[in-house]
Design a protein around this motif. Structure first.
Motif, mmCIF file in Angstrom:
data_model
loop_
_atom_site.group_PDB
_atom_site.id
_atom_site.type_symbol
_atom_site.label_atom_id
_atom_site.label_comp_id
_atom_site.label_asym_id
_atom_site.label_seq_id
_atom_site.Cartn_x
_atom_site.Cartn_y
_atom_site.Cartn_z
ATOM 1 N N ALA A 69 -41.250 -12.488 -20.184
ATOM 2 C CA ALA A 69 -40.132 -13.385 -20.444
ATOM 3 C C ALA A 69 -39.931 -14.344 -19.279
ATOM 4 C CB ALA A 69 -38.848 -12.589 -20.666
ATOM 5 N N LYS A 70 -39.480 -15.543 -19.605
ATOM 6 C CA LYS A 70 -39.029 -16.473 -18.578
ATOM 7 C C LYS A 70 -37.648 -15.988 -18.144
ATOM 8 C CE LYS A 70 -37.924 -21.319 -17.800
ATOM 9 N NZ LYS A 70 -37.884 -22.666 -18.393
ATOM 10 N N VAL A 71 -37.340 -16.077 -16.857
ATOM 11 C CA VAL A 71 -36.063 -15.585 -16.337
ATOM 12 C C VAL A 71 -35.309 -16.725 -15.676
ATOM 13 C CG1 VAL A 71 -34.977 -14.006 -14.698
ATOM 14 C CG2 VAL A 71 -36.989 -13.271 -15.981
ATOM 15 N N ALA A 72 -34.009 -16.811 -15.964
ATOM 16 C CA ALA A 72 -33.113 -17.744 -15.287
ATOM 17 C C ALA A 72 -32.097 -16.911 -14.517
ATOM 18 C CB ALA A 72 -32.415 -18.649 -16.294
ATOM 19 N N MET A 73 -32.077 -17.069 -13.217
ATOM 20 C CA MET A 73 -31.093 -16.358 -12.411
ATOM 21 C C MET A 73 -29.771 -17.126 -12.477
ATOM 22 S SD MET A 73 -32.608 -13.643 -11.531
ATOM 23 C CE MET A 73 -31.388 -12.924 -10.434
ATOM 24 N N THR A 74 -28.695 -16.401 -12.719
ATOM 25 C CA THR A 74 -27.375 -16.994 -12.898
ATOM 26 C C THR A 74 -26.379 -16.305 -11.971
ATOM 27 O OG1 THR A 74 -26.977 -15.480 -14.745
ATOM 28 C CG2 THR A 74 -27.832 -17.663 -15.298
ATOM 29 N N PRO A 75 -25.229 -16.926 -11.733
ATOM 30 C CA PRO A 75 -24.245 -16.329 -10.820
ATOM 31 C C PRO A 75 -23.624 -15.048 -11.371
ATOM 32 C CG PRO A 75 -23.748 -18.658 -11.232
ATOM 33 C CD PRO A 75 -24.826 -18.251 -12.192
ATOM 34 N N ALA A 76 -23.305 -14.141 -10.472
ATOM 35 C CA ALA A 76 -22.614 -12.902 -10.859
ATOM 36 C C ALA A 76 -21.205 -13.191 -11.357
ATOM 37 C CB ALA A 76 -22.570 -11.949 -9.668
ATOM 38 N N SER A 77 -20.689 -14.348 -11.052
ATOM 39 C CA SER A 77 -19.326 -14.705 -11.444
ATOM 40 C C SER A 77 -19.176 -15.034 -12.929
ATOM 41 C CB SER A 77 -18.831 -15.887 -10.615
ATOM 42 O OG SER A 77 -19.670 -17.025 -10.829
ATOM 43 N N CYS A 78 -20.274 -15.146 -13.671
ATOM 44 C CA CYS A 78 -20.169 -15.415 -15.115
ATOM 45 C C CYS A 78 -19.371 -14.296 -15.773
ATOM 46 C CB CYS A 78 -21.559 -15.516 -15.745
ATOM 47 S SG CYS A 78 -22.519 -16.925 -15.180
ATOM 48 N N ARG A 79 -18.353 -14.665 -16.552
ATOM 49 C CA ARG A 79 -17.462 -13.667 -17.138
ATOM 50 C C ARG A 79 -17.965 -13.091 -18.457
ATOM 51 N NH1 ARG A 79 -12.164 -17.020 -17.451
ATOM 52 N NH2 ARG A 79 -13.761 -18.491 -18.106
ATOM 53 N N ASN A 80 -18.910 -13.776 -19.094
ATOM 54 C CA ASN A 80 -19.403 -13.309 -20.389
ATOM 55 C C ASN A 80 -20.776 -13.944 -20.656
ATOM 56 O OD1 ASN A 80 -18.881 -15.969 -21.474
ATOM 57 N ND2 ASN A 80 -16.738 -15.388 -21.618
ATOM 58 N N GLY A 81 -21.357 -13.559 -21.775
ATOM 59 C CA GLY A 81 -22.687 -14.059 -22.114
ATOM 60 C C GLY A 81 -22.739 -15.557 -22.330
ATOM 61 N N THR A 82 -21.678 -16.117 -22.881
ATOM 62 C CA THR A 82 -21.639 -17.561 -23.110
ATOM 63 C C THR A 82 -21.653 -18.311 -21.788
ATOM 64 O OG1 THR A 82 -20.479 -17.232 -25.189
ATOM 65 C CG2 THR A 82 -20.344 -19.426 -24.212
ATOM 66 N N GLU A 83 -20.878 -17.848 -20.819
ATOM 67 C CA GLU A 83 -20.896 -18.483 -19.496
ATOM 68 C C GLU A 83 -22.264 -18.315 -18.833
ATOM 69 O OE1 GLU A 83 -17.722 -17.465 -16.825
ATOM 70 O OE2 GLU A 83 -16.193 -18.194 -18.213
ATOM 71 N N ARG A 84 -22.895 -17.168 -19.036
ATOM 72 C CA ARG A 84 -24.213 -16.939 -18.447
ATOM 73 C C ARG A 84 -25.229 -17.908 -19.062
ATOM 74 N NH1 ARG A 84 -24.987 -13.729 -14.967
ATOM 75 N NH2 ARG A 84 -23.311 -12.298 -15.543
ATOM 76 N N CYS A 85 -25.168 -18.124 -20.361
ATOM 77 C CA CYS A 85 -26.071 -19.083 -21.011
ATOM 78 C C CYS A 85 -25.827 -20.496 -20.479
ATOM 79 C CB CYS A 85 -25.873 -19.056 -22.523
ATOM 80 S SG CYS A 85 -26.517 -17.576 -23.304
ATOM 81 N N ALA A 86 -24.571 -20.866 -20.336
ATOM 82 C CA ALA A 86 -24.243 -22.195 -19.811
ATOM 83 C C ALA A 86 -24.769 -22.361 -18.389
ATOM 84 C CB ALA A 86 -22.734 -22.418 -19.858
ATOM 85 N N ALA A 87 -24.692 -21.308 -17.598
ATOM 86 C CA ALA A 87 -25.172 -21.363 -16.214
ATOM 87 C C ALA A 87 -26.685 -21.515 -16.148
ATOM 88 C CB ALA A 87 -24.738 -20.111 -15.456
ATOM 89 N N ALA A 88 -27.383 -21.129 -17.205
ATOM 90 C CA ALA A 88 -28.849 -21.217 -17.235
ATOM 91 C C ALA A 88 -29.362 -22.559 -17.748
ATOM 92 C CB ALA A 88 -29.413 -20.096 -18.117
ATOM 93 N N LEU A 89 -28.487 -23.413 -18.242
ATOM 94 C CA LEU A 89 -28.920 -24.654 -18.890
ATOM 95 C C LEU A 89 -29.858 -25.504 -18.038
ATOM 96 C CD1 LEU A 89 -25.716 -25.845 -20.768
ATOM 97 C CD2 LEU A 89 -27.823 -24.906 -21.756
ATOM 98 N N ASP A 90 -29.560 -25.648 -16.759
ATOM 99 C CA ASP A 90 -30.398 -26.511 -15.925
ATOM 100 C C ASP A 90 -31.773 -25.911 -15.628
ATOM 101 O OD1 ASP A 90 -29.463 -24.535 -14.210
ATOM 102 O OD2 ASP A 90 -29.142 -25.904 -12.531
ATOM 103 N N GLN A 91 -31.996 -24.661 -16.036
ATOM 104 C CA GLN A 91 -33.292 -24.008 -15.821
ATOM 105 C C GLN A 91 -34.146 -23.989 -17.097
ATOM 106 O OE1 GLN A 91 -32.983 -20.334 -13.340
ATOM 107 N NE2 GLN A 91 -30.785 -20.805 -13.372
ATOM 108 N N LEU A 92 -33.622 -24.585 -18.169
ATOM 109 C CA LEU A 92 -34.344 -24.614 -19.445
ATOM 110 C C LEU A 92 -35.253 -25.833 -19.509
ATOM 111 C CD1 LEU A 92 -31.472 -23.591 -21.888
ATOM 112 C CD2 LEU A 92 -33.074 -22.120 -20.648
#
Length: 108
Positions: A69-92
Motif C-alpha cells: 500500500a501507498k502510505v500517507a503520514m498524517t498528524p496525530a491531531s486528526c480527530r476522526n477518519g475524515t480529518e485524516r483523509c483531508a490531511a492526506a490530500l496533498d500526498q495524493l
C-alpha cells in the motif's frame, strides 16, 4: 477521471487500540488485517487509480507498506477518519475524486 481511495487508520483508539492491525479470518480462512482487507477491497473496485493508507502510526505505516500500500503520514491531531483523509490530500496523485473508505467492517 482520477480516483483515489484513502483508508484512514489510527492505532490509538480508546475503545480498541491497534484495531487496524487485528487479523480476521474471512471465508477463505486466511488471516489478514483490517487495514489490509480494506486496501484490497479498494484496489478491487473498478476505476480506482490509487489506494492510500493514511495514518499517524509507524506500525501501521510499516504494515501497510509491507503489503504494497501507498502510505500517507498524517498528524496525530486528526480527530476522526475524515480529518485524516483531508490531511492526506496533498500526498495524493492529483485525484479528481477522493473516496474515504472507513475500514471498520471489511467482511461482506
Amino acid at each position: 477521471m482520477r480516483v483515489s481511495v484513502v483508508v484512514p487508520a489510527r492505532y490509538e483508539s480508546s475503545r480498541f487500540p491497534g484495531k487496524p492491525l487485528v487479523e480476521l479470518r474471512g471465508a477463505s480462512g486466511e488471516a489478514r488485517s483490517l487495514v489490509r482487507r480494506s486496501g484490497e477491497a479498494a484496489r478491487a473496485a473498478t476505476g480506482v487509480g490509487e489506494v492510500v493508507v493514511a495514518t499517524d502510526d509507524a506500525r501501521i505505516a510499516e504494515h501497510a507498506a509491507g503489503f504494497g500500500a501507498k502510505v500517507a503520514m498524517t498528524p496525530a491531531s486528526c480527530r476522526n477518519g475524515t480529518e485524516r483523509c483531508a490531511a492526506a490530500l496533498d500526498q495524493l496523485d492529483a485525484p479528481d475524486v477522493v473516496v474515504n473508505l472507513q475500514g471498520d467492517a471489511p467482511l461482506p
